[in-house]
Enzyme design. Structure first.
Site, mmCIF file in Angstrom:
data_model
loop_
_atom_site.group_PDB
_atom_site.id
_atom_site.type_symbol
_atom_site.label_atom_id
_atom_site.label_comp_id
_atom_site.label_asym_id
_atom_site.label_seq_id
_atom_site.Cartn_x
_atom_site.Cartn_y
_atom_site.Cartn_z
ATOM 1 C CG ASP A 306 -3.291 7.503 -49.715
ATOM 2 O OD1 ASP A 306 -2.241 7.668 -49.911
ATOM 3 O OD2 ASP A 306 -3.813 6.781 -50.887
ATOM 4 C CB THR A 308 -3.767 10.946 -53.568
ATOM 5 O OG1 THR A 308 -2.574 11.656 -53.674
ATOM 6 C CG2 THR A 308 -4.616 11.217 -54.710
#
Length: 783
Positions: A306, A308
């Site tokens: 991912d 973030t």
């Protein structure tokens, strides 16, 4: 009268009465959250205690006890130790997770009987009125009430990093956060009915990690279980009927053959080695929830990340201020500091600017207009300093946007957010409008790349692990951030909304892209499945409820400690400092475990195969079985178990390849043939030349142990001082068992009238092993 807005107007709110709260509690309309998808204490104990492996050994131990020879049941100690290692590690991981959950218990402010109260999230009931301010976590699904307006971060639920504007009547979801604005929201769904709970519930079933090492051992054990009954029956029959042994001796001989066949030490060594690796990783603040997790990560060839929280910190940086007007840098800095300190709410973008300008200038603020996602700008009016606005260039300049469009788009392609700083007409701004904007500067905001991310990404690239970035954000922005972090192929991005919605079609396109943006939770799971269908071993990192399905589906789920409880519960690894940079250390430990255990497995499986051969051959020869269970314990402990543990911890960073079982058996079977053949020759020779059964067995143990020592020395290559010392130490201990009174008594050995034939056979084993292993290697290569 209750002040529900910090710095805002006083609004009359009554909320629920105590009677209404009690009524809803009785009706079960409480925000009682479903338990995280992890195993209970009883499930952990049952899974480790009640196995066919333990059952078999318990039966064999009982037979030996009934036969009146408890010392021959020493092998069961290995089984007990192994079982408790597995239980201890899982219970420890469970306790750590629960401690993290307790530390993360949040409170919420509600209005009841007209009074503001602070309660824990699980005490919320249906229709409660929550008071929300910047930084508050939304504890239950709710609807925004009148006179309230919020900017909400739903990244843990959707993966979308940009705040979303929520006005009167809008739905807000549990698990999201208020980043700007203040007001009230009425609870509409609680507990398992909330969006976050429903998403997490799809991952509730516990999934055991797919370990090739454990899978190989389990396959062997299944085969051995099918062999146990017929071979055990043959041994008992031949020992009882044709060797004139008592039923007790026949039973013990049969147990000896069966125990030798079961590679119980390999199971123990694997678990013990994993535990040592886990202890080392704990120093790097990495929680391993299942013993084989380090092994699986070492096998991973596809890592899904991912953006973030993994390659970025989830925070923004003000990287540059480009002056476009006539003001000096000092003047611009002063007014920027004044504006950002004047604004009441603090979203991530404003925080990035405030980090640069930490001190507020001594300028009187006459009025201020906070940021909102519909107008995308904020501003302030100052005494004697005019009116200033900060926000999205296209929303501030409108028709005049062309003046800065090229500059803005240039920076946007590099993944930067661009804000415009302008001076405007004071009177118009007081009315909430922008007129006569005079361009002063462009502010360039960028996601803060984790300091350790580039090195970690470089490590995986060099080690042949492919990277996929899966995010809920805009794919162009994610692509630019990934490129800055050093992700190879980051320019190949796609908007996931254009992708197919089934595994078959997804498999055809998944290789074309490195970066996937606007991905939904179910699409993340679909992408993992598509990669697995291509034969990849997939690891997935994540922190939010939106990652749970993919974390559960992946071969190895890796959660960040600052993420949701559901994400942590379904993952095999939890990074307690949310530090992506520790993953190379986990891979290094895993590689050391697998490559070394592959070597050590040869020792254990050689014993398994030669035990099968001995059992079959002595059943056919109708002769007494040459090895007792206590002899198996002696040889297994000194020549396999103890050295195996040390060899398993030796440095080794070679890449891991598939085919573990095939490679191990190609070495183990030739070894076993030589070990069995020399042992049979020694026993038959001693038996036929008039030696008693006890002396014949002692000679057989000497040959079998000596040739096992030769196998150990060959596997220990290349030699090092530690390995040489290890081989010498076990040689001395083995010799002591034959020369000392205590050793003979414990291990049922006797004095030998002649050891020359035994020593000759042991010396002969080295060239025979070399010859047969070379032949096996050629045959395996041709196959």
């Amino acid at each position: 009268m209750v002040s529900g807005l910090r710095g805002g107007a006083c609004i009359v709110r009554i909320g629920l009465t105590d009677q209404e709260v009690t009524q809803r509690i009785h009706q079960g309309q409480v925000n009682k959250l479903p338990q995280a998808p992890s195993r209970t204490i009883w499930e952990i104990m049952r899974a480790n205690l009640f196995t066919s492996f333990n059952l078999l050994n318990a039966i064999l131990a009982a037979v030996v006890f009934i036969a009146g020879s408890p010392k021959n049941a020493l092998f069961v100690g290995v089984i007990i130790f192994n079982t408790f290692i597995g239980m201890f590690q899982e219970l420890r991981a469970k306790a750590t997770l629960e401690k993290l959950s307790v530390l993360n218990v949040s409170h919420v402010n509600v209005i009841r009987d007209g009074q503001e109260q602070s309660i824990v999230t699980e005490q919320i009931v249906m229709d409660d009125v929550m008071i929300l301010n910047p930084g508050d976590k939304i504890a239950a699904d709710a609807v925004v009430l009148e006179d309230s307006k919020f900017e909400v971060d739903e990244s843990l639920l959707t993966g979308e990093a940009d705040p979303i504007n929520k006005q009167e009547g809008a739905e807000i979801l549990s698990g999201s956060f208020v980043v700007a604005g203040s007001g009230y929201a009425k609870v509409t769904k609680v507990g398992s009915a909330t969006y976050a709970a429903k998403l997490a519930s799809e991952a509730k079933k516990f999934k055991r990690i797919n370990s090739e090492l454990q899978g190989a051992v389990n396959k062997l054990f299944k085969v051995i279980m099918w062999l146990v009954v017929p071979i055990g029956g043959m041994l008992i029959w031949t020992q009882l009927m044709f060797t004139h042994a008592t039923w007790q001796d026949a039973a013990i001989a049969a147990v000896s053959g069966i125990v030798s066949m079961v590679p119980e030490g390999l199971v123990l060594l694997t678990s013990a080695t994993f535990v040592v690796a886990i202890a080392k990783l704990a120093k790097h603040r990495t929680l391993v929830q299942e013993l084989p997790a380090t092994e699986v990560l070492a096998r991973v060839d596809m890592l899904c990340l991912d953006k973030t929280g993994t390659i970025t910190e989830g925070k923004l940086d003000l990287v540059d201020v480009k002056l476009l007007g006539h003001e000096s840098k000092q003047q611009v800095d002063t007014m920027l500091a004044a504006v950002v300190h004047a604004l009441p709410s603090m979203n991530p973008t404003q925080q990035a600017i405030r980090d640069r300008y930490q001190n507020a200038p001594d300028i009187e603020v006459k009025n201020k207009i906070p940021f909102s996602s519909d107008k995308k700008w904020s501003g302030a009016v100052f005494a004697d300093k005019g009116a200033w606005v900060l926000g999205a260039p296209e929303m501030i300049l409108m028709d005049e946007y062309k003046q800065v469009q090229q500059l803005v788009e240039q920076e946007a392609k590099q993944g930067r957010r661009v804000l415009l700083f302008v001076e405007v007409n004071e009177g118009a701004l007081l009315q909430g409008e922008i007129r006569e904007p005079r361009i002063v500067a462009l502010l360039l905001i960028a996601d803060r790349i984790r300091e350790e991310a580039p090195d970690a990404l470089r490590y995986f690239a060099e080690e042949g692990v492919s990277i996929k970035i899966i995010s809920g954000d805009n794919p162009i922005t994610v692509s630019a951030v990934a490129a800055r972090a050093g992700v190879q192929g980051a320019e190949n991005y796609v908007d996931a909304r254009t992708l197919p919605d089934n595994v078959e079609d997804m498999t055809k396109v998944v290789d074309q892209y490195t970066v996937f943006g606007r991905v939904t939770p179910h699409q993340k799971k679909l992408l993992v499945q598509a990669l697995q269908s291509q034969g990849h071993t997939v690891a997935m990192t994540g922190d939010g409820v939106n990652d749970v399905l993919a974390l559960k589906e992946a071969d190895c789920g890796i959660a960040m400690a600052n993420g949701s409880d559901a994400a942590k519960a379904v993952s095999q690894l939890v990074l307690l400092t949310s530090d992506f940079g520790v993953l190379p250390k986990v891979v290094t430990e895993g590689r050391k475990i697998i490559n070394n255990l592959e070597k050590v497995s040869v020792l254990f499986l050689s014993k398994t195969v030669y035990s099968i051969l001995l059992s079959l051959i002595f059943s056919v020869l109708l002769m007494p079985y040459p090895i007792m269970p206590i002899h198996v314990t002696l040889i297994g402990g000194l020549m396999i178990g103890i050295p195996g543990f040390f060899l398993a911890l030796s440095p080794n960073q070679d890449r891991v390849s598939a085919g573990f079982l095939k490679r191990v058996l190609s070495i183990s079977i030739p070894n076993a043939i030589i070990l069995a053949a020399l042992t049979i020759i020694m026993f038959i020779y001693a038996h036929k030349t008039g030696h008693g059964i006890r002396e014949a067995r002692t000679l057989a143990v000497l040959v079998l142990g000596g040739t096992s020592l030769v196998v150990l020395a060959r596997l220990a290559r290349p030699f090092s001082p530690i390995k040489i010392g290890l081989v010498i130490a076990v040689s001395l201990l083995f010799t002591a068992a034959f020369l000392t009174k205590l050793g003979k008594e414990i291990f049922m050995l006797t004095s030998l009238s002649s050891i020359v034939p035994a020593l000759l056979l042991i010396l002969l084993s080295w060239p025979l092993l070399s010859l047969l292993n070379r032949l096996s290697a050629k045959l395996t290569k041709q196959a």
